[in-house]
Enzyme design. Structure first.
Site, PDB file in Angstrom:
ATOM      1  N   GLU A 183       0.812  -1.216   0.000  1.00  0.00           N
ATOM      2  CA  GLU A 183       0.000   0.000   0.000  1.00  0.00           C
ATOM      3  C   GLU A 183       0.845   1.266   0.000  1.00  0.00           C
ATOM      4  O   GLU A 183       0.796   2.068   0.950  1.00  0.00           O
ATOM      5  CB  GLU A 183      -0.970  -0.004   1.195  1.00  0.00           C
ATOM      6  CG  GLU A 183      -1.884  -1.220   1.203  1.00  0.00           C
ATOM      7  CD  GLU A 183      -2.931  -1.180   2.322  1.00  0.00           C
ATOM      8  OE1 GLU A 183      -2.906  -0.248   3.126  1.00  0.00           O
ATOM      9  OE2 GLU A 183      -3.768  -2.104   2.372  1.00  0.00           O
ATOM     10  N   GLU A 389      -4.801  -8.620   0.701  1.00  0.00           N
ATOM     11  CA  GLU A 389      -5.469  -8.293   1.969  1.00  0.00           C
ATOM     12  C   GLU A 389      -6.954  -8.137   1.723  1.00  0.00           C
ATOM     13  O   GLU A 389      -7.364  -7.553   0.720  1.00  0.00           O
ATOM     14  CB  GLU A 389      -4.981  -6.960   2.568  1.00  0.00           C
ATOM     15  CG  GLU A 389      -3.657  -7.012   3.245  1.00  0.00           C
ATOM     16  CD  GLU A 389      -3.293  -5.670   3.895  1.00  0.00           C
ATOM     17  OE1 GLU A 389      -4.201  -4.886   4.265  1.00  0.00           O
ATOM     18  OE2 GLU A 389      -2.091  -5.415   4.004  1.00  0.00           O
TER      19      GLU A 389
HETATM   20  O1  IFM Z   1      -4.093  -2.911   9.190  1.00  0.00           O
HETATM   21  C1  IFM Z   1      -4.060  -2.443   7.882  1.00  0.00           C
HETATM   22  C2  IFM Z   1      -2.848  -2.983   7.150  1.00  0.00           C
HETATM   23  O2  IFM Z   1      -1.673  -2.693   7.822  1.00  0.00           O
HETATM   24  C3  IFM Z   1      -2.772  -2.380   5.773  1.00  0.00           C
HETATM   25  N1  IFM Z   1      -4.016  -2.550   5.072  1.00  0.00           N
HETATM   26  C4  IFM Z   1      -5.220  -2.187   5.741  1.00  0.00           C
HETATM   27  C5  IFM Z   1      -5.282  -2.840   7.113  1.00  0.00           C
HETATM   28  C6  IFM Z   1      -6.582  -2.437   7.820  1.00  0.00           C
HETATM   29  O3  IFM Z   1      -6.635  -1.062   7.966  1.00  0.00           O
END
Ligand code: IFM
Length: 483
Positions: A183, A389
């Protein structure tokens, strides 16, 4: 693939053979042990220790003590039947000042972690950067000659590639799938634009410089990884692409979509996957940075070195519109509020909720965004995809008998896995799903208030308890699909 049984009463969603059923975590969110083995502070240690930056003054000092309890955590993963696990390597643990030789004690932790995973038949997927920049690369020690300046400084991209090479040399014999950045939008725009993430700076020009240097760092790291790893290694990046929808079909609202897509998505996919920054993005932000000076000759070729997989992190869609004159802009677009904008060049775009079915983060639940995003990326780039994710925070409660029943999370996961199956059925080559997250953990500026885990953690005792969603996910893995 959808299989309808002969009596038509049951529909099964199956996933391709070899599909990776995983969970994901990140070093600073779970490891703790922040001074162990010569680890130095990262920008997140500094930020979380700065009063007012993180809810309740929470820090990652202890977190879940995964550093010491990783064998127990891997046992939990094995019990759930996970076939894959995505973790991140803490840069300041393996290269404490962000430059120079690796710290063997830091590397040993990851060697042991990976060996333990492999001994349980769990395939490791290593992420090199999940936001814990060594503090010395942001603020060099007084009197030193090092550059510093964090990601807005070009030097940081080269430091990142060196670190990637060290990590690959140490772990390349046992880890074959690598993600460079997690990200980068959050690193650049929440960290240097909105200031709600470390290092907490609020300069739109620096945020754009950070974005370019994150891109460059990714490309240079791909080069370093290819040099150190066997030809069979699979290299990826994990992007939180914004699924942007217009509030209406009015041209102004479509223009708002274009702007957010440019600075939220195409600022990464353009240089990484097409070797260019789109002209409209350069124009939207030309008043903030001198792109000709920022992008050196050869940078785009470096950044667009081929990768093997594209990782998508998806949580919710985003609805945008043009702002009405005089309208107070909702700054809280789901990323922790703050008074400065994380959208350089698109500061006047207004954000709206896609619906009122919300997680504990106030993020709207809409699985169609996941299938849309997977299909859009499949059609545009044709790369194999990972859902690197996906998951949700809810206000879980522990029942008197010690169990944690979280049907909302199970419903969220079911809906989103169904969306993955939809995308696969429509032709997307999706190779795996990494549920965020294995354990409740340090949720950045929200501290320990938001629980994303399928395993509950009691923050006083650090006792882990699989929630009902964990048992449900284990069943999905066992059956290789959804009923
Ligand atoms: O916890 C975060 C993660 O570190 C990065 N992506 C989003 C998740 C939830 O906010």
């Amino acid at each position: 693939m959808t299989v309808v049984s002969p009596d038509n009463r049951r529909t099964r969603r199956e996933f391709p053979p070899g599909f990776a059923w995983g969970t994901a975590t990140a070093a600073y969110q779970i490891e703790g042990a922040v001074t162990e083995g010569g680890r130095t502070p990262s920008i997140w240690d500094t930020f979380s220790h700065t009063p007012g930056k993180v809810a309740n003054g929470d820090t990652g000092d202890i977190a879940l003590d995964h550093y010491r309890r990783f064998r127990e955590d891997i046992r939990l993963m094995a019990d759930l039947g996970l076939t894959s696990y995505r973790f991140s390597i803490s840069w300041p643990r393996v290269q404490p000042t962000g430059r120079g030789p690796a710290a063997e004690r830091g590397l040993d932790f990851y060697r042991e972690l990976v060996d333990e995973l492999l001994s349980h038949g769990i395939t490791p997927v290593a992420t090199l950067y999940h936001w814990d920049l060594p503090q010395e690369l942001e603020t060099p020690p007084t009197g030193g000659s090092a550059a510093g300046g964090g990601w807005p400084s070009r030097d940081t991209a080269y430091r990142f590639a060196d670190y990637a090479g060290l990590a690959a040399e140490a772990l390349g014999d046992r880890v074959s799938t690598w993600t460079t950045l997690n990200e980068p939008w959050c690193s650049a725009f929440l960290g240097y634009g909105a200031g709600v993430h470390a290092p907490g700076r609020t300069d739109p020009a620096d945020a754009l410089r950070a974005a370019h240097h994150l891109n460059l760092g990714h490309g240079l790291a791909v080069g370093a990884l290819r040099a150190a790893l066997p030809a069979s290694a699979q290299l990826a990046v994990s992007l939180n692409l914004h699924v942007v929808r217009p509030l209406s079909e009015r041209p102004e609202d479509l223009e708002a979509v274009r702007r957010i897509d440019a600075v939220g998505n195409r600022i990464w996919t353009g240089p990484m996957l097409k070797g260019r920054y789109d002209e409209d993005l350069l124009q939207d932000t030309a008043h903030l940075v001198d792109w000709d000076a920022l992008v050196h000759e050869g940078d785009l070729a470096e950044i667009s070195r081929p990768i093997d997989l594209l990782g998508l992190n998806y949580y919710n869609p985003t609805v945008v519109s043009a702002s009405a004159p005089g309208q107070a802009l909702p700054r809280d677009d789901g990323h922790g509020g703050g008074t400065a904008s994380p959208w350089p060049g698109a500061e006047d775009v207004a954000f709206h909720r896609a619906n009122d079915d919300l997680t504990a983060m106030d993020w709207p639940i809409d699985p169609t965004g996941l299938s849309d995003c997977l299909l859009a990326m499949h059609r545009e780039f044709g790369l194999p995809l990972l859902v690197s994710e996906n998951g949700a925070a809810f206000q879980d409660t522990v029942a008197p008998d010690g169990t944690v029943h979280d049907p909302e999370r199970t419903a969220y996961l079911r809906g989103h896995l169904d969306a993955v199956a939809d995308a696969i059925a429509a032709g997307a080559d999706v190779r795996g799903y990494f549920l965020w997250s294995l354990l409740d953990n340090f949720e950045w500026a929200y501290g320990y208030d938001k629980r994303f885990g399928i395993v509950h953690v009691d923050y006083d005792t650090l006792v882990r308890t699989p929630k009902s969603s964990a048992h449900w996910y284990a069943g999905v893995i066992r059956r290789g699909g959804l009923d």
